[in-house]
Motif scaffolding. Structure first.
Motif, PDB file in Angstrom:
ATOM      1  N   VAL A  36       0.819  -1.221   0.000  1.00  0.00           N
ATOM      2  CA  VAL A  36       0.000   0.000   0.000  1.00  0.00           C
ATOM      3  C   VAL A  36       0.852   1.270   0.000  1.00  0.00           C
ATOM      4  N   LEU A  59      -6.144   4.160  -2.429  1.00  0.00           N
ATOM      5  CA  LEU A  59      -5.958   2.910  -3.153  1.00  0.00           C
ATOM      6  C   LEU A  59      -6.811   2.874  -4.408  1.00  0.00           C
ATOM      7  N   ASP A 100     -12.543   7.609   1.628  1.00  0.00           N
ATOM      8  CA  ASP A 100     -11.931   6.320   1.301  1.00  0.00           C
ATOM      9  C   ASP A 100     -10.420   6.347   1.532  1.00  0.00           C
ATOM     10  N   GLU A 133      -9.752   6.103   5.093  1.00  0.00           N
ATOM     11  CA  GLU A 133      -9.913   4.686   5.409  1.00  0.00           C
ATOM     12  C   GLU A 133      -8.627   3.927   5.081  1.00  0.00           C
ATOM     13  N   GLY A 134      -7.995   4.276   3.971  1.00  0.00           N
ATOM     14  CA  GLY A 134      -6.733   3.643   3.610  1.00  0.00           C
ATOM     15  C   GLY A 134      -5.659   3.888   4.655  1.00  0.00           C
ATOM     16  N   THR A 179      -4.915   0.500   7.330  1.00  0.00           N
ATOM     17  CA  THR A 179      -3.565  -0.044   7.220  1.00  0.00           C
ATOM     18  C   THR A 179      -2.737   0.316   8.457  1.00  0.00           C
ATOM     19  N   LEU A 182      -2.535  -5.860  -3.333  1.00  0.00           N
ATOM     20  CA  LEU A 182      -3.604  -5.136  -2.651  1.00  0.00           C
ATOM     21  C   LEU A 182      -4.818  -6.033  -2.458  1.00  0.00           C
ATOM     22  N   ALA A 207     -10.306   0.750   0.114  1.00  0.00           N
ATOM     23  CA  ALA A 207      -9.521   0.392   1.299  1.00  0.00           C
ATOM     24  C   ALA A 207     -10.326  -0.375   2.340  1.00  0.00           C
ATOM     25  N   TYR A 215      -9.312  -3.656   4.267  1.00  0.00           N
ATOM     26  CA  TYR A 215      -8.238  -3.662   5.258  1.00  0.00           C
ATOM     27  C   TYR A 215      -8.754  -3.635   6.696  1.00  0.00           C
TER      28      TYR A 215
END
Length: 648
Positions: free
Chosen positions: A32, A45, A58, A61-62, A66, A324, A344, A347
């Motif tokens: 990532v 992502l 989003d 969120e990534g 992560t 991913l 994302a 994850y």
């Protein structure tokens, strides 16, 4: 992803050890990194579409999800951080919580800022994850920040304490934020109040035996494990609160007692409910039990099931060519993706790495793997609170979940059926189709098959589970019509019985069996046998499904789906048909789902149905080994007893 050699001495079932989990985490985090924006605040992502919260949400969120994987990796290593993870996530925290004020800040903030927490916004979810990560890594990240960054980040997180979540597991997000802020000395009164509110809310939804509903009256799914149990017990554990750990730990142990039986021998969890793209997040509750010492499972069984779940997905294409996680089950599969999920979202599965918090010398890492429940012996287990019957067979390791109690219907309205809740059965090797009536019984009115809608459980016991529902067409209940359903199960066999009341004579009835997947075309067969006709759908590489008419169902077809399922691009299912001849009317069929390695059935179950009496129909099902179930069925009434097989 570079994995160490398998260790089939310590891990005879999966070959995986702690080193494999660490390598998997490192590989996923490395994949990532190229998608991080300026100062690592947003990780954007690639994906087929943004969520309904938008691309910036989003990308937050990534970062957050992560970060959870990074936090577990570093905290589990006692702060060792050779890849500089904490430095990058600390920089992202600094940049993401800045509010633009000048034009220069605005230009920079337009690429880095996270925005503010408001009522029922996705930012609240990610704030919860950020808070948990800061709590887990406090000595290596939070305590090393400048005072100004801590003050600003604390103020941003505190927004979760003062805004309303959705009325479901979301109440645990302010709780998680509050747990961290109370420890950090930030808005301590509001933080403690958020913890208390969250615990009070979920108390309303706890039904006993380790099962919570999730905001809706009968919503049971994997959120029990990766949210409703995980977050309270983890808060209690991190707070060092023995009383809370006892309360929520005992509930977790009760949950794991049945939940462990829902994983197949291939590592797969049962394919049921929403947010299935979180995949091996299903291992989180298993690790939480080991972490808190509140589990009925041995250390070797815990690791076997958890490692099996992670390996199941990594071996079957959950990661794309870039490393991913995709939106789907094995690979990408759009029909199971909710509109709140962005690129994302998968994850969230990082919570499945919770076991890394256990030190390398903990028995959960050093013990020899032991078989999962599905590998030990055939069993059929009733879980009365969710209204489930869990059936597994050791020869093929397949787990089947017969559903007579879980739906996703709100309290005051009825939504269209979601087959991941409304189907009569789910399994570890099959998923619903989009165009067949697989694992569904419905009335056919003007070419449309009725929906199940709200499910009313009628009980579950040894080898059986039952429910009733009001069938619906085009969103409206059929006036005066009810269907009472009973599943009897033994070995790999099932007999499904349904009393249809209130339908006009001559109404078509459709009952689909299991839809089995394949990479190529599924073989379909209809045979006349000494015990009657049977329809079969046979995957060349995987499971096989069969159905036999018993009562009221007189026609067999085996139908191919036009679309893929989460398990493969092709699928087919046997479908039985009949018509009502009286009111009420009884329908019955015998069904079976086998996986690779299962022997051919020696004989079908023997079903004896007496004439209708004032109390209903009397049904006796004798299984091939001599075990018998005796049932009485009438509209909204089911009574069942089980007689063990006679001694050999």
């Amino acid at each position: 992803m570079h994995l160490p050699p398998e260790d089939r001495t310590r891990s005879p079932y999966t070959g995986w050890t702690r080193a494999h989990w660490e390598a998997a985490a490192d590989g996923m985090l490395a994949a990532v990194r190229p998608y991080a924006g300026p100062r690592h605040a947003l990780i954007d992502l690639p994906g087929p579409r943004p969520s309904w919260s938008g691309r910036r949400s989003d990308a937050l969120e990534g970062y957050a999800r992560t970060f959870q994987l990074a936090a577990l990796r570093v905290a589990g290593a006692g702060g060792a951080d050779p890849h500089g993870l904490m430095e990058r996530y600390a920089e992202g925290l600094d940049a993401g919580t800045r509010t633009p004020t000048t034009e220069r800040d605005l230009a920079d903030g337009d690429l880095t800022s996270w925005g503010v927490i408001t009522d029922r916004c996705q930012v609240m979810v990610e704030a919860s994850t950020v808070a948990l990560c800061l709590r887990l890594t406090r000595p290596w990240l939070w305590d090393r920040l400048d005072d100004g960054v801590r003050e600003r980040a604390g103020r941003w997180l505190a927004g979760a304490l003062h805004h309303e979540p959705h009325d479901n597991n979301w109440w645990l997000f302010p709780l998680t934020v509050g747990g961290f802020l109370a420890e950090a000395g930030i808005e301590t009164d509001a933080a403690r109040a958020a913890v208390e509110r969250g615990l009070e809310k979920i108390e309303q939804w706890y039904l006993g035996d380790g099962w919570y509903t999730d905001g809706r009256p009968r919503a049971f799914d994997h959120y029990n494990g990766w949210a409703l149990h995980l977050l309270p017990v983890l808060h209690a554990h991190l707070a060092g609160d023995a009383a809370l750990t006892a309360t929520y730990g005992d509930r977790l142990a009760a949950h794991l007692d049945g939940y462990a039986a829902t994983f197949g021998a291939d590592g797969a969890p049962v394919h049921q409910g929403r947010s299935l793209t979180y995949r091996f997040g299903t291992a989180a509750a298993l690790w939480a039990g080991a972490l808190t010492g509140r589990t009925p499972l041995t250390p070797g069984t815990t690791r076997r099931i958890a490692s099996g779940a992670l390996r199941h997905f990594l071996d079957r294409g959950a990661l794309d060519e870039r490393g991913l996680l995709t939106l789907g089950w094995h690979g990408p599969y759009a029909p199971l993706v909710q509109p709140y999920s962005g690129p994302a979202s998968p994850y969230w599965s990082a919570c499945g790495f919770l076991g890394l918090l256990l030190p390398p010398d903990h028995p959960v890492w050093t013990a020899t793997e032991e078989p999962a429940p599905a590998e030990r012996t055939d069993h059929v287990r009733a879980l009365p609170q969710p209204g489930w019957l869990v059936q597994s067979t050791a020869a093929d390791g397949v787990v089947r979940l017969h559903n007579h109690g879980s739906d996703d219907q709100p309290r005051d309205e009825t939504l269209p059926d979601d087959p991941l809740y409304s189907a009569l059965a789910h399994s570890t090797v099959t998923g619903p189709t989009t165009d067949l009536p697989d694992n569904h019984l419905g009335l056919e009115i003007d070419g449309e098959i009725s929906a199940r809608g709200r499910i009313e459980p009628l009980g579950a016991g040894p080898g059986w589970a039952a429910s009733s529902h009001r069938p619906r067409i085009a969103g409206h209940p059929l006036p005066g019509t009810r269907i009472t359903s009973l599943t009897l199960a033994h070995g790999a066999d099932e007999v499904r019985l349904h009393v249809v009341a209130g339908a006009a004579p001559g109404t078509p009835v459709v009952h689909g069996g299991w839809a089995v997947p394949d990479e190529d075309e599924v073989v379909t067969e209809i045979h006349d046998t000494a015990t009657g006709p049977v329809g079969r759908a046979v995957s060349r590489t995987g499971p096989r499904s069969q159905a036999r008419p018993v009562q009221g169902l007189t026609e067999i077809r085996v139908l191919h789906s036009r679309d893929a399922t989460a398990f493969g691009p092709r699928a087919a299912a046997p479908v039985l048909r009949g018509t009502t001849t009286a009111d009420p009317c009884l329908f019955a069929g015998a069904f079976r789902l086998d996986g690779p390695g299962a022997p051919e059935p020696a004989a079908p179950p023997r079903v004896t149905i007496g004439p209708r009496q004032p109390t209903g129909w009397s049904v006796t099902v004798t299984w091939p080994d001599g075990t018998a179930h005796r049932a009485t069925l009438a509209p909204d009434t089911v009574d069942v007893t089980e007689t063990p097989a006679p001694p050999a």
